[in-house]
Design an enzyme around this catalytic site. Structure first.
Site, PDB file in Angstrom:
ATOM      1  CG  ASP A   6      -1.746   1.240   1.570  1.00  0.00           C
ATOM      2  OD1 ASP A   6      -1.569   2.163   0.749  1.00  0.00           O
ATOM      3  OD2 ASP A   6      -2.356   1.639   2.555  1.00  0.00           O
ATOM      4  CE  LYS A  68      -1.401   7.020  -3.739  1.00  0.00           C
ATOM      5  NZ  LYS A  68      -1.991   6.321  -2.725  1.00  0.00           N
ATOM      6  CD  GLU A 145      -5.051   4.055  -2.714  1.00  0.00           C
ATOM      7  OE1 GLU A 145      -5.752   4.838  -2.192  1.00  0.00           O
ATOM      8  OE2 GLU A 145      -3.749   4.264  -3.067  1.00  0.00           O
ATOM      9  CG  ASP A 168      -9.276   5.318   1.633  1.00  0.00           C
ATOM     10  OD1 ASP A 168      -8.656   5.700   2.732  1.00  0.00           O
ATOM     11  OD2 ASP A 168      -8.440   4.458   0.912  1.00  0.00           O
TER      12      ASP A 168
END
Ligand code: AMP
Length: 347
Positions: A6, A68, A145, A168
């Site tokens: 992850d 990211k 994800e 999330d």
């Protein structure tokens, strides 16, 4: 051995499929969460994880975080005078996780399943694969994800038509995805989100509350030493409020303690606008998928910030039921990535 990774904005985790189950792999510090931070030491050593994160304040010109967000773009970040592309920085994190996995498993690791947000474009996916290659990892499979989170909850084992909503909330981003399993095929039916909403905003709300209640001058916000201590104290208070109903936020200023007691209700009222913003992407995703909440089979929480009771309560009232919480929300994506790695190894 194939591992599951992850690769997160705030933290990254690695897991493997071992003896028929997902196993999280600790880093050299014994922690499952490795901050996605990179720092260059004065002698050229590359630091990754907690050691790098600690240098964000002390050596900002040698340290990078949040890269990211720039994956797949031409933006570079300058560390110690050298420009790095986001995939190069990500590769340093992947390399550290690969080394941790090899030390833990006692065997070389050449391949990984790496998770990416469902909304990642082709360019962002390509950059993620490139990061893997730079780290010496073959990345045949990128896994969304939310799909990973749903795998951890066994969505792939359902034989009838099943729909999961994955909620999330990470450090800086919020993603809502609706997944459907139909005839053995898993599909992302809708995804929505807010790229600038996460646990950090709840932290900021606590900091603002502190300034407001103690009637502190805004000029104090420019005192970086004070702010650093306040942010650390606020992060502790925020986490404490996930376990208990009140917490004391206390910081010293000019030799005097400044403190504020915060209870659940006060924290929640300080976050009212953030909670409202959480509703919008959920409504959008449901609308796009043409579904009503009663048509969902499971609500899965992911991201460390979903540990906050106010967020869980919001999810419970929005969906009219309790979300699934069998796994730690910050670990569930890595657990699912390891399941995919196990499925791939079997093929
Ligand atoms: P992630 O990107 O999943 O690692 O999420 C990181 C975010 O989760 C950060 O904003 C953390 O402050 C937040 N977080 C982690 N643990 C807790 C907790 N126990 N209570 C509240 N927030 C938390």
């Amino acid at each position: 051995m194939i591992i599951g990774i992850d690769l997160g904005t705030t933290n990254s985790l690695v897991a493997a499929w071992k003896d028929g189950r997902s196993v999280l792999i600790p880093n050299a510090l014994g922690e499952m969460l490795t901050p996605s931070c990179v720092s260059l030491d004065e002698d050229g050593t590359v630091l990754v994880g907690r050691a790098a994160r600690e240098r964000l304040q002390t050596h900002p010109d040698r340290t990078a975080a949040n890269f990211k967000r720039y994956m797949g773009s031409d933006k570079t970040m300058v560390l110690a005078g050298r420009a790095f592309r986001p995939e190069e920085l990500s590769s340093l994190v992947l390399r550290a996780l690969k080394a941790d996995a090899e030390a833990f498993l006692g065997e070389p690791v050449e391949e990984a399943v790496v998770t990416v947000p469902a909304y990642f474009s082709d360019a962002q996916r390509k950059a993620t694969r490139a990061a893997g290659a730079l780290a010496g990892l073959r990345v045949d499979r990128l896994l969304n994800e939310p799909t990973a989170a749903a795998l951890a909850y066994g969505l792939h084992q359902q034989d009838s038509e099943t729909r999961f909503l994955v909620f999330d909330l990470g450090g800086g981003t919020f993603d809502v995805s609706i997944l459907e399993m139909f005839d053995g095929v898993m599909e992302v039916r809708a995804s929505a989100g807010d790229n600038f909403l996460g646990g950090e905003d709840f932290l900021q709300a606590l900091v603002n509350l502190f300034f407001e209640r103690l009637k502190l001058s805004d000029s104090l916000r420019r005192d970086s030493h004070f702010m650093q201590r306040l942010l650390a104290a606020a992060e502790r208070a925020k986490r404490a409020l996930s376990e208990q109903t009140r917490a004391v936020l206390s910081v010293e200023h000019k030799g005097k303690p400044l403190s504020l007691e915060v209870d659940e209700a006060l924290f929640e009222s300080a976050c009212a606008t953030l909670l409202k913003r959480l509703r919008l992407p959920v409504e959008r995703a449901l609308r796009d998928a043409n579904l009503r909440t009663v048509m969902l089979d499971n609500i899965v929480l992911a991201g460390g910030a979903t540990r906050m009771p106010m967020v869980r309560r919001l999810a419970t009232t929005m969906f009219g039921r309790f979300p699934a919480i069998d796994f730690n929300p910050d670990e569930v994506v890595a657990m699912g990535a390891a399941i995919q790695a196990g499925l791939k190894a079997k093929d």
